[in-house]
Write a protein that holds these residues in place. Structure first.
Motif, PDB file in Angstrom:
ATOM      1  N   ARG A  47       1.022  -1.242   0.383  1.00 54.52           N
ATOM      2  CA  ARG A  47      -0.078   0.047   0.339  1.00 54.52           C
ATOM      3  C   ARG A  47       0.828   1.297   0.188  1.00 54.52           C
ATOM      4  NH1 ARG A  47      -3.055  -1.972   3.995  1.00 54.52           N
ATOM      5  NH2 ARG A  47      -4.255  -2.768   2.622  1.00 54.52           N
ATOM      6  N   SER A  48       2.159   1.458   0.711  1.00 58.46           N
ATOM      7  CA  SER A  48       2.483   1.986   1.028  1.00 58.46           C
ATOM      8  C   SER A  48       3.783   3.208  -0.567  1.00 58.46           C
ATOM      9  CB  SER A  48       3.886   2.074   2.016  1.00 58.46           C
ATOM     10  OG  SER A  48       4.834   3.318   2.033  1.00 58.46           O
ATOM     11  N   GLU A  49       3.854   1.468  -1.413  1.00 50.20           N
ATOM     12  CA  GLU A  49       4.884   1.592  -2.345  1.00 50.20           C
ATOM     13  C   GLU A  49       3.222   2.111  -3.825  1.00 50.20           C
ATOM     14  OE1 GLU A  49       7.217   0.796  -5.263  1.00 50.20           O
ATOM     15  OE2 GLU A  49       7.170   1.013  -3.488  1.00 50.20           O
ATOM     16  N   ALA A  50       2.164   1.496  -3.157  1.00 54.41           N
ATOM     17  CA  ALA A  50       1.589   2.178  -4.321  1.00 54.41           C
ATOM     18  C   ALA A  50       0.752   3.946  -3.793  1.00 54.41           C
ATOM     19  CB  ALA A  50       0.020   1.173  -4.510  1.00 54.41           C
ATOM     20  N   GLU A  51       0.982   4.274  -3.297  1.00 57.23           N
ATOM     21  CA  GLU A  51       1.277   5.496  -2.571  1.00 57.23           C
ATOM     22  C   GLU A  51       2.558   6.716  -2.845  1.00 57.23           C
ATOM     23  OE1 GLU A  51       0.454   5.176   1.084  1.00 57.23           O
ATOM     24  OE2 GLU A  51      -2.106   5.114   1.006  1.00 57.23           O
ATOM     25  N   ARG A  52       3.005   5.737  -2.694  1.00 58.78           N
ATOM     26  CA  ARG A  52       4.817   5.970  -3.333  1.00 58.78           C
ATOM     27  C   ARG A  52       5.196   6.657  -5.204  1.00 58.78           C
ATOM     28  NH1 ARG A  52       8.945   5.473  -5.777  1.00 58.78           N
ATOM     29  NH2 ARG A  52       8.927   3.586  -6.206  1.00 58.78           N
ATOM     30  N   LEU A  53       3.416   5.344  -5.982  1.00 61.86           N
ATOM     31  CA  LEU A  53       3.646   5.316  -7.441  1.00 61.86           C
ATOM     32  C   LEU A  53       3.040   6.611  -8.079  1.00 61.86           C
ATOM     33  CD1 LEU A  53       4.303   1.561  -7.492  1.00 61.86           C
ATOM     34  CD2 LEU A  53       5.958   3.706  -8.457  1.00 61.86           C
ATOM     35  N   ALA A  54       2.150   6.556  -7.255  1.00 60.23           N
ATOM     36  CA  ALA A  54       0.765   7.168  -7.346  1.00 60.23           C
ATOM     37  C   ALA A  54       0.813   9.258  -7.462  1.00 60.23           C
ATOM     38  CB  ALA A  54      -0.261   7.236  -6.805  1.00 60.23           C
ATOM     39  N   ALA A  55       1.800   9.339  -5.936  1.00 61.84           N
ATOM     40  CA  ALA A  55       2.036  10.508  -5.628  1.00 61.84           C
ATOM     41  C   ALA A  55       3.568  11.066  -7.762  1.00 61.84           C
ATOM     42  CB  ALA A  55       3.515  11.021  -4.732  1.00 61.84           C
ATOM     43  N   ALA A  56       4.296   9.743  -7.523  1.00 61.01           N
ATOM     44  CA  ALA A  56       4.606   9.552  -9.022  1.00 61.01           C
ATOM     45  C   ALA A  56       4.359   9.923 -10.597  1.00 61.01           C
ATOM     46  CB  ALA A  56       5.870   9.220  -9.159  1.00 61.01           C
ATOM     47  N   GLU A  57       2.817   9.739 -10.098  1.00 62.73           N
ATOM     48  CA  GLU A  57       1.932   9.277 -11.472  1.00 62.73           C
ATOM     49  C   GLU A  57       1.996   8.415 -12.133  1.00 62.73           C
ATOM     50  OE1 GLU A  57       2.085  13.332 -13.318  1.00 62.73           O
ATOM     51  OE2 GLU A  57       0.806  14.709 -11.461  1.00 62.73           O
ATOM     52  N   ASP A  58       2.700   7.386 -11.814  1.00 61.65           N
ATOM     53  CA  ASP A  58       2.855   6.498 -12.169  1.00 61.65           C
ATOM     54  C   ASP A  58       1.807   5.170 -12.055  1.00 61.65           C
ATOM     55  OD1 ASP A  58       4.065   3.662 -13.510  1.00 61.65           O
ATOM     56  OD2 ASP A  58       5.869   3.812 -12.245  1.00 61.65           O
ATOM     57  N   TRP A  59       0.989   6.342 -12.415  1.00 63.44           N
ATOM     58  CA  TRP A  59      -0.755   5.239 -12.402  1.00 63.44           C
ATOM     59  C   TRP A  59      -0.320   3.613 -12.477  1.00 63.44           C
ATOM     60  CZ3 TRP A  59      -2.333   8.225  -9.343  1.00 63.44           C
ATOM     61  CH2 TRP A  59      -2.236   9.752  -9.515  1.00 63.44           C
ATOM     62  N   ALA A  60       0.043   2.914 -13.964  1.00 59.70           N
ATOM     63  CA  ALA A  60       0.414   1.367 -14.389  1.00 59.70           C
ATOM     64  C   ALA A  60       0.714   0.974 -12.625  1.00 59.70           C
ATOM     65  CB  ALA A  60       0.938   1.398 -14.998  1.00 59.70           C
ATOM     66  N   GLY A  61       1.357   1.714 -12.065  1.00 65.94           N
ATOM     67  CA  GLY A  61       2.950   0.278 -11.274  1.00 65.94           C
ATOM     68  C   GLY A  61       1.716   1.111 -10.059  1.00 65.94           C
ATOM     69  N   ALA A  62       1.131   1.938  -9.702  1.00 69.62           N
ATOM     70  CA  ALA A  62      -0.023   2.695  -8.533  1.00 69.62           C
ATOM     71  C   ALA A  62      -1.078   1.695  -8.332  1.00 69.62           C
ATOM     72  CB  ALA A  62      -0.161   3.906  -8.442  1.00 69.62           C
ATOM     73  N   ILE A  63      -1.626   1.015  -9.269  1.00 66.37           N
ATOM     74  CA  ILE A  63      -2.664   0.184  -9.905  1.00 66.37           C
ATOM     75  C   ILE A  63      -2.483  -1.634  -9.284  1.00 66.37           C
ATOM     76  CG2 ILE A  63      -4.454  -0.722 -11.119  1.00 66.37           C
ATOM     77  CD1 ILE A  63      -4.758   1.507 -12.011  1.00 66.37           C
ATOM     78  N   ARG A  64      -0.600  -1.182 -10.023  1.00 67.68           N
ATOM     79  CA  ARG A  64      -0.400  -2.980  -9.651  1.00 67.68           C
ATOM     80  C   ARG A  64      -0.405  -2.753  -7.879  1.00 67.68           C
ATOM     81  NH1 ARG A  64       2.419  -2.424 -14.845  1.00 67.68           N
ATOM     82  NH2 ARG A  64       3.968  -0.967 -13.768  1.00 67.68           N
ATOM     83  N   GLU A  65       0.620  -2.296  -7.379  1.00 68.43           N
ATOM     84  CA  GLU A  65       0.696  -2.131  -6.065  1.00 68.43           C
ATOM     85  C   GLU A  65      -0.414  -1.904  -5.218  1.00 68.43           C
ATOM     86  OE1 GLU A  65       3.554  -3.356  -4.774  1.00 68.43           O
ATOM     87  OE2 GLU A  65       4.597  -3.275  -7.197  1.00 68.43           O
ATOM     88  N   ARG A  66      -1.837  -1.675  -5.970  1.00 71.15           N
ATOM     89  CA  ARG A  66      -2.771  -1.470  -4.940  1.00 71.15           C
ATOM     90  C   ARG A  66      -3.664  -2.858  -4.889  1.00 71.15           C
ATOM     91  NH1 ARG A  66      -3.608   3.255  -1.797  1.00 71.15           N
ATOM     92  NH2 ARG A  66      -5.627   2.404  -0.073  1.00 71.15           N
TER      93      ARG A  66
END
Length: 214
Positions: free
Chosen positions: A114-133
């Motif tokens: 979840r923390s990694e997903a939020e970090r990726l979302a803050a960087a606007e890496d939406w594909a990576g954020a979706i995977r981690e979420r």
């Protein structure tokens, strides 16, 4: 055991012209005698293999026989290399991840995903954020024993298993699995809206109980 062969070879010490084929026949007759019948299988195979290699290498390297010998040796070495690589891949297969699996090789907790997903979302890496979420969702469900841990489980398999335990969320879980597959294996671009939808589902599932509509 070597005495009969030594005696036979000694008979050829005189300057008698004998062809290679005749010498090979004589050696074969000597080896077929009783003294060689008890030769260990490994020693016999090694001897025959050495003789085979010797026959291949007997050419001068310039004629057809020499070229053919070189080709055969190269083919044998290539086959052995391929077999070795295949064996190494097979023995290391347990470390690989099944195609389509939710989790990679790393072991993380739901909070870490979840923390990694939020970090990726803050960087606007939406594909990576979706995977981690989605991985956070999967790990959270495993940690709470909503679903049993299953190595190599795909996103859709997760949705089916979790949907049976949480039927009111079954449709949302299937949609989340499709989104995960699209951005991971379908090369689709992740979007902010898709991530926020998945994050909202994660929050709802964290308070859900098995068999209870949240």
């Amino acid at each position: 055991m070597l005495a009969p062969l030594a005696s036979s070879l000694a008979s050829f010490s005189s300057p008698v012209d004998i062809s290679r084929d005749q010498a090979a026949d004589e050696a074969a007759r000597e080896l077929s005698r009783a003294g060689y019948q008890h030769e260990p299988l490994f020693d016999r195979l090694r001897r025959e293999f050495s003789q085979f290699i010797g026959d291949l290498m007997s050419g001068d390297g310039t004629g057809t026989g020499g070229v053919l010998s070189l080709v055969v040796i190269v083919v044998v070495l290539v086959v052995l290399a391929v077999l070795l690589l295949w064996a190494l891949r097979r023995f290391s297969g347990s470390a690989r991840t099944e195609p389509g699996a939710v989790f990679g090789r790393s072991e993380r907790t739901a909070a870490e995903h979840r923390s990694e997903a939020e970090r990726l979302a803050a960087a606007e890496d939406w594909a990576g954020a979706i995977r981690e979420r989605l991985r956070a969702v999967a790990r959270d469900l495993e940690e709470r024993a909503v679903v049993a841990p299953l190595p190599g489980r795909t996103a859709m398999e997760l949705a089916e298993a979790a949907g049976q335990a949480l039927p009111s969320h079954a449709a949302d879980l299937r949609a989340a699995a499709r989104l995960f597959d699209d951005v991971t294996y379908g090369e689709a671009d992740g979007t902010r809206e898709g991530y926020l939808t998945l994050a909202a589902l994660d929050e709802r599932l964290r308070s859900a109980r098995t068999g209870v509509t949240a």
